[in-house]
Design a protein around this motif. Structure first.
Motif, PDB file in Angstrom:
ATOM      1  N   GLU A  47       0.849  -1.184   0.000  1.00 19.44           N
ATOM      2  CA  GLU A  47       0.000   0.000   0.000  1.00 19.44           C
ATOM      3  C   GLU A  47       0.886   1.235   0.000  1.00 19.44           C
ATOM      4  N   GLU A  48       0.518   2.195  -0.841  1.00 20.32           N
ATOM      5  CA  GLU A  48       1.250   3.465  -0.953  1.00 20.32           C
ATOM      6  C   GLU A  48       2.742   3.237  -1.205  1.00 20.32           C
ATOM      7  N   ARG A  52       3.030   2.604   3.485  1.00 15.60           N
ATOM      8  CA  ARG A  52       1.907   2.349   4.387  1.00 15.60           C
ATOM      9  C   ARG A  52       1.870   0.890   4.842  1.00 15.60           C
ATOM     10  N   GLU A 163       5.128   7.865  -4.230  1.00 18.90           N
ATOM     11  CA  GLU A 163       4.613   6.495  -4.206  1.00 18.90           C
ATOM     12  C   GLU A 163       5.016   5.716  -5.453  1.00 18.90           C
ATOM     13  N   HIS A 190      -1.088  -4.045  -5.255  1.00 22.05           N
ATOM     14  CA  HIS A 190      -0.778  -2.694  -4.779  1.00 22.05           C
ATOM     15  C   HIS A 190      -2.079  -1.936  -4.564  1.00 22.05           C
ATOM     16  N   ASN A 191      -2.232  -1.392  -3.372  1.00 23.98           N
ATOM     17  CA  ASN A 191      -3.453  -0.670  -2.993  1.00 23.98           C
ATOM     18  C   ASN A 191      -4.702  -1.497  -3.240  1.00 23.98           C
TER      19      ASN A 191
END
Length: 355
Positions: A47-48, A52, A163, A190-191
């Motif tokens: 994430e990020e 994150r 990012e 991712h995310n």
């Protein structure tokens, strides 16, 4: 000033300055641990750009519950026990620094279960403060979560890039891994969205026949795959195999140069010079060759304990290895050097072996 010992948390944060440069460093260390544990599948959730969250899940052997606190202690490892082991180390990790360093600069948790365990276990660490080992349901293998990287070291966090940039560094390292370990299935998200998957091709680490044209193509693209010569040569206890691009396929930078020594992705000036020298009379000045090369030799002939991040190695016979690489590639490129027509040269493909 009074001389006094540093607290463990500060020691680990200092070590993190060398081991944990950015999110890609964390992914590298955790995935290498998974591979050393015998994993055949590794899931990487980000994430990020990994700032994150970095979550690495594997189906490896797992860790006994009673050893979890030791696993996050400095210089504790299951991979070496003596100087002889260090001189002949074959695992990707061996220093026992990565986990405590990562845990000291993040909100960290490790969940795991051995095959013969009744249930899984979890250990949580918040910025170096170690919690208790607690029971938790978990399949065989290990899951490591690293949240809010550098949350307690703002000076380090402010140097992280955007990012997209941090994600790009992770993706580049994963490309290296996909080339080195075609036997391992890799799934990346991712995310919350799946972003990449490499299917495992079976077999074991380091076997050149396992790196199929399919994985070469999906990792480096069709243009690279169509314009390479396969090399495979052994002499003097050394073996060099892989793919080198024909001179017509050249780059403005060194972005497609991959070198693996006993399965470990490394940078080495001597070998880079040998490759450049082999191409010196078939490339224009300022252009760079592309290659994926695997060098295999007795582990005792190479020192991997040069830098905490293990990006560099030191050869005991550096001149011999330089000349071996140069001669192997010089001979493989002989056809292009002799002025063979471009059409004839293009008949070589990834399946052709030049030794």
């Amino acid at each position: 000033m009074t001389i006094r010992p540093l607290p463990d948390t500060l020691i680990n944060q200092i070590a993190a300055g060398e081991v944990v440069e950015r999110p890609a460093s964390v992914v590298k260390e955790l995935v290498e641990n998974a591979l050393d544990a015998g994993a055949s599948r590794v899931d990487i959730d980000l994430e990020e750009g990994g700032v994150r969250l970095i979550r690495i899940r594997d189906n490896g052997s797992g860790i006994p519950a009673e050893e979890l606190p030791l696993a996050v202690s400095r210089h504790a490892t299951s991979k070496i026990a003596s100087l002889d082991d260090l001189e002949g180390v074959a695992t990707l990790g061996f220093r026992g620094e990565a986990l405590p360093s990562i845990a000291s600069v993040s909100r960290f948790s490790m969940s795991t279960r051995r095959r013969d365990a009744e249930h899984g276990s979890v250990l949580e660490i918040d910025g170096g403060r170690v919690g208790e080992v607690l029971p938790r349901p978990h399949p065989q293998g290990t899951t490591v979560e690293v949240r809010d990287l550098f949350f307690n070291v703002p000076a380090r966090r402010k140097f992280l890039r955007a990012e997209r940039t941090e994600l790009g560094h992770i993706e580049e390292w994963l490309r290296q891994l996909a080339l080195a370990r075609p036997d391992v299935e890799l799934r990346v998200s991712h995310n919350g969205k799946p972003s990449r998957r490499w299917k495992g091709e079976g077999g074991g680490a380091g076997a050149p026949s396992l790196l199929s044209d399919t994985r070469l193509h999906e990792t480096l693209g069709q243009e690279f795959t169509r314009n390479v010569l396969r090399v495979d040569h052994a002499a003097a206890g050394l073996r060099l195999h892989g793919w080198i691009a024909q001179p017509a396929y050249n780059r403005a930078s060194t972005d497609q140069q991959y070198l693996f020594v006993n399965g470990r992705s490394v940078r080495d000036r001597s070998i880079a010079h040998a490759v450049k020298q082999a191409y010196s009379d078939v490339l224009f000045h300022g252009r760079h060759p592309a290659y994926v090369l695997f060098l295999e030799l007795d582990p005792r002939r190479v020192d991997v304990n040069v830098h905490p991040a293990k990006h560099e190695v030191r050869f005991r016979d550096s001149r011999l290895i330089h000349d071996f690489v140069y001669r192997t590639l010089h001979e493989a490129l002989a056809g292009t050097r002799a002025g063979v027509e471009a059409g004839a040269g293009a008949t070589h493909g990834p399946g052709d072996v030049l030794a």
